[in-house]
Design an enzyme around this catalytic site. Structure first.
Site, short mmCIF file in Angstrom:
data_model
loop_
_atom_site.label_atom_id
_atom_site.label_comp_id
_atom_site.label_asym_id
_atom_site.label_seq_id
_atom_site.Cartn_x
_atom_site.Cartn_y
_atom_site.Cartn_z
N SER A 113 -29.98 -16.75 30.42
CA SER A 113 -29.63 -15.36 30.20
C SER A 113 -28.38 -14.94 30.96
O SER A 113 -27.32 -15.51 30.79
CB SER A 113 -30.82 -14.48 30.54
OG SER A 113 -30.58 -13.15 30.20
N HIS A 114 -28.54 -13.98 31.87
CA HIS A 114 -27.41 -13.40 32.59
C HIS A 114 -27.11 -14.13 33.89
O HIS A 114 -26.22 -13.72 34.62
CB HIS A 114 -27.75 -11.95 32.88
CG HIS A 114 -29.12 -11.84 33.50
ND1 HIS A 114 -30.27 -12.00 32.75
CD2 HIS A 114 -29.50 -11.67 34.76
CE1 HIS A 114 -31.31 -11.91 33.56
NE2 HIS A 114 -30.87 -11.70 34.78
N ASP A 278 -24.93 -9.69 27.40
CA ASP A 278 -25.10 -10.69 28.46
C ASP A 278 -24.91 -12.12 27.97
O ASP A 278 -24.50 -12.37 26.84
CB ASP A 278 -26.46 -10.52 29.13
CG ASP A 278 -27.59 -11.07 28.28
OD1 ASP A 278 -27.46 -11.07 27.05
OD2 ASP A 278 -28.61 -11.53 28.85
N ASP A 280 -26.77 -14.59 26.87
CA ASP A 280 -27.36 -15.07 25.61
C ASP A 280 -27.45 -13.99 24.55
O ASP A 280 -28.10 -14.19 23.52
CB ASP A 280 -28.73 -15.69 25.88
CG ASP A 280 -29.71 -14.68 26.47
OD1 ASP A 280 -29.26 -13.79 27.20
OD2 ASP A 280 -30.92 -14.79 26.20
N ASP A 282 -28.90 -10.95 24.43
CA ASP A 282 -30.04 -10.07 24.19
C ASP A 282 -29.95 -8.75 24.96
O ASP A 282 -30.58 -7.77 24.59
CB ASP A 282 -31.39 -10.78 24.42
CG ASP A 282 -31.54 -11.36 25.81
OD1 ASP A 282 -30.59 -11.26 26.61
OD2 ASP A 282 -32.61 -11.92 26.09
N ARG A 283 -29.16 -8.71 26.04
CA ARG A 283 -29.03 -7.46 26.80
C ARG A 283 -27.84 -6.64 26.34
O ARG A 283 -26.89 -7.20 25.80
CB ARG A 283 -28.83 -7.76 28.28
CG ARG A 283 -30.02 -8.40 28.94
CD ARG A 283 -29.81 -8.52 30.43
NE ARG A 283 -31.06 -8.97 31.03
CZ ARG A 283 -31.37 -8.87 32.31
NH1 ARG A 283 -30.50 -8.35 33.16
NH2 ARG A 283 -32.52 -9.29 32.75
N GLU A 364 -36.61 -2.21 27.80
CA GLU A 364 -36.80 -2.39 29.22
C GLU A 364 -35.62 -1.77 29.97
O GLU A 364 -34.50 -1.72 29.45
CB GLU A 364 -36.87 -3.87 29.57
CG GLU A 364 -38.03 -4.60 28.95
CD GLU A 364 -38.23 -5.95 29.61
OE1 GLU A 364 -39.02 -6.03 30.57
OE2 GLU A 364 -37.59 -6.92 29.18
N LYS A 377 -35.17 -8.98 22.46
CA LYS A 377 -34.26 -7.85 22.59
C LYS A 377 -32.93 -8.29 21.98
O LYS A 377 -32.67 -9.48 21.86
CB LYS A 377 -34.12 -7.41 24.04
CG LYS A 377 -33.78 -8.47 25.04
CD LYS A 377 -33.87 -7.88 26.44
CE LYS A 377 -33.59 -8.93 27.51
NZ LYS A 377 -34.81 -9.34 28.21
#
Ligand code: G1P
Ligand code: ZN
Length: 544
Positions: A113-114, A278, A280, A282-283, A364, A377
């Protein structure tokens, strides 16, 4: 080429956290480390034998090597067919979409992720099931248990295949389709949103925007969607080339790490709309001119305005938020008569609620929002949602949020993170605090009466499964909350997160600075948990 059975021994640290197994790249590079975990997935998801598997990642260092290993293991384990994004690239929401669109058995996502990438950075892996969502708590546990007794894994001795062209090839008898990473997802987005309205907004004289892909996975997606399909000028997408180390940056879309983008929104010439995603994809972080939208507010605004968006025009069933996320969305749900749920942190808890249509939107505080369109997300989906909203309402980001506060109240919100603290001390802090909770109920702290203080436990309304120890909550009669939780995604020591929320219903008091409003609550939290004394830290690592 033949199938090999390799003898192995377990690694004791393969329990996945909030979102898959995340470790340093160097750990994943140890002989058999990745293989053990992947074989544990195959052993616990027997449908993969004879099934179809999507594989892709955020392009970080070790992505390509890991994909070659997983493909060799897939063919040795009897997977019927694999679908891989070109160059090994697929955003997390794109994987979720591909699983659903092509009705595959599941997908393996390679991402931390991030978290920073590169040879000394982090790597990660997770399995998503046939609904497109992260494996449930029980499957995750079963995969971990399997990794603790594993004795052998299956792998083909075939060589690497090229990941860089769109074609279908064969690996030891298993067809592998290398597909365009972006097309399916971009097409899907054009069905959910009013692209004509967004195109008109972007073309409006004077309207300006910037999108920051942070040298991570969304670069090619954002360029295709915003610049090619929606007509935004070239250069709208910043840092659009995915790099194995994210250009040395920290691909986390918040006010600290996306400072370059935030700067573009400042001053009289600031852009009208800005967003970042981010590692990947999703954020998301959404900004207006001189204005930051908290992720909790973003979710609440989406719920309140959902019917203005084509995909949700017939209404939504409900909303879920993770426990530490502000209660802003609850206020909207209550007023509109929608279901609303409070779940533990992590996207895996939304899956069953979405599948059962108890909710349509979820989110979230950690810069994540999404809907029933996939089971992850989705950063670019959120950006498109906001652009569609701006186009329909013909108002600025700030105007939309301020009018929202006026109707539903403003939930001032802040989060303090203390990263890489000693694990033993973090556990001690939580243990001590847990003991004091029962005595707090009914007492006055900082002028407010505590109405509840507990260790959050969640019973899934769909399958009845119980997840306990999900964070300590202190709730006040005036709606304010203090929450303490240990991160489940860090790779070094422990990360303590302190989440703070205060509700202001009076419009006259909705213009204040967040830091100022939250100061008394922050001081109270620090004192209650004795953070300074126990950790030796006089300030958090990051404030969001
Ligand atoms: C963090 C966030 C959480 C999110 C997860 C994966 O987990 O807090 O909301 O779902 O990353 O993106 P944590 O490190 O807090 O366990
Ligand atoms: Zn992510």
């Amino acid at each position: 080429m033949t199938q090999q059975k390799i003898t192995t021994t377990p690694f004791d640290d393969q329990r996945p956290g909030t979102s898959g197994l995340r470790k340093r790249v160097t750990r994943f590079q140890l002989p058999n480390y990745l293989e053990n975990f992947v074989q544990s997935i195959f052993n616990k998801v027997p449908a993969l034998t004879g099934g179809v598997l999507v594989i892709g990642g955020d392009g970080r260092y070790y992505n390509r090597e890991a994909i070659q290993i997983i493909l060799r293991m897939a063919t040795a384990n009897g997977v019927a067919r694999c679908i891989v994004g070109r160059g090994g690239i697929l955003s997390t929401p794109a994987v979720s979409h591909l699983i659903r669109k092509y009705k595959t058995t599941g997908g393996i996502i390679l991402s931390a992720s991030h978290n920073p990438g590169g040879p000394d950075g982090d790597f990660g892996i997770k399995f998503n099931g046939d609904n497109g969502g992260p494996a449930s708590e029980s499957l995750t546990e079963a995969i971990f248990a399997e990794s603790q007794t594993i004795k052998e894994y299956l792998i083909s001795d075939a060589g690497d295949i090229s990941l860089d062209e769109e074609y279908t090839t064969e690996l030891d008898g298993m067809p592998v389709a290398i597909i365009d990473s972006v097309d399916d997802y971009a097409e899907f987005m054009s069905q959910l949103f009013d692209f004509d309205a967004i195109r008109a907004l972007i073309a409006k004289p004077g309207f300006s925007m910037a999108i920051d892909s942070m040298h991570a996975v969304t670069g090619p997606y954002a360029k295709q969607i915003f610049e090619e399909m929606l007509g935004a000028p070239e250069g709208t997408v910043m840092n659009g080339i995915p790099l194995e180390d994210f250009g040395g940056g920290h691909p986390d879309p918040n006010l600290v790490y996306a400072a370059e983008l935030v700067e573009k929104t400042r001053g009289d010439n600031g852009v009208d709309f800005a967003a970042a995603t981010d590692g990947d994809g999703d954020r998301n972080m959404v900004l207006g001119k001189n204005f930051f939208v908290t992720p909790s507010d973003s979710l609440a605004v989406m719920v309140a305005n959902a019917t203005l968006i084509p995909a949700y025009k017939n209404g939504i069933s409900g909303v879920a938020r993770s426990m530490p996320t502000s209660q802003a969305a609850d206020a909207v749900a209550e007023k509109l008569g929608l279901n609303s749920y409070e779940t533990p942190t992590g996207w895996k808890f939304f899956g069953l609620l979405l599948d059962a249509d108890k909710i349509t939107l979820c989110g979230e505080e950690s810069f994540g929002t999404g809907s029933n369109h996939v089971r992850e997300k989705d950063g670019l989906w959120a950006v498109l949602f906001w652009l569609n909203l701006l186009a329909v309402r013909n108002e600025s980001v700030e105007e939309i949020v301020r009018s929202h506060w006026k109707t539903y109240g403003r939930n001032y919100y802040t989060r303090y993170d203390y990263e890489a603290i000693d694990k033993g001390i973090a556990d001690q802090l939580i243990a001590q605090l847990t003991q004091t909770l029962p005595q707090l109920v009914g007492t006055e702290l900082g002028g407010n009466r505590v109405s509840y203080a507990d260790n959050f436990s969640y019973t899934d309304p769909v399958d009845g499964s119980v997840s306990s120890n999900q964070g300590l909550r202190i709730g006040f009669e005036n709606g304010a909350r203090i929450i303490f939780r240990l991160s489940g995604t860090g790779t070094e020591g422990a990360t303590l997160r302190v989440y703070l929320e205060k509700i202001e219903r009076d419009e006259a008091n909705q213009q204040a600075e967040t830091a100022e409003v939250m100061k008394p609550l922050v001081d109270l939290a620090l004192e209650l948990a004795q953070i300074g004394e126990l950790t030796g830290r006089d300030a958090p690592t990051v404030i969001t």
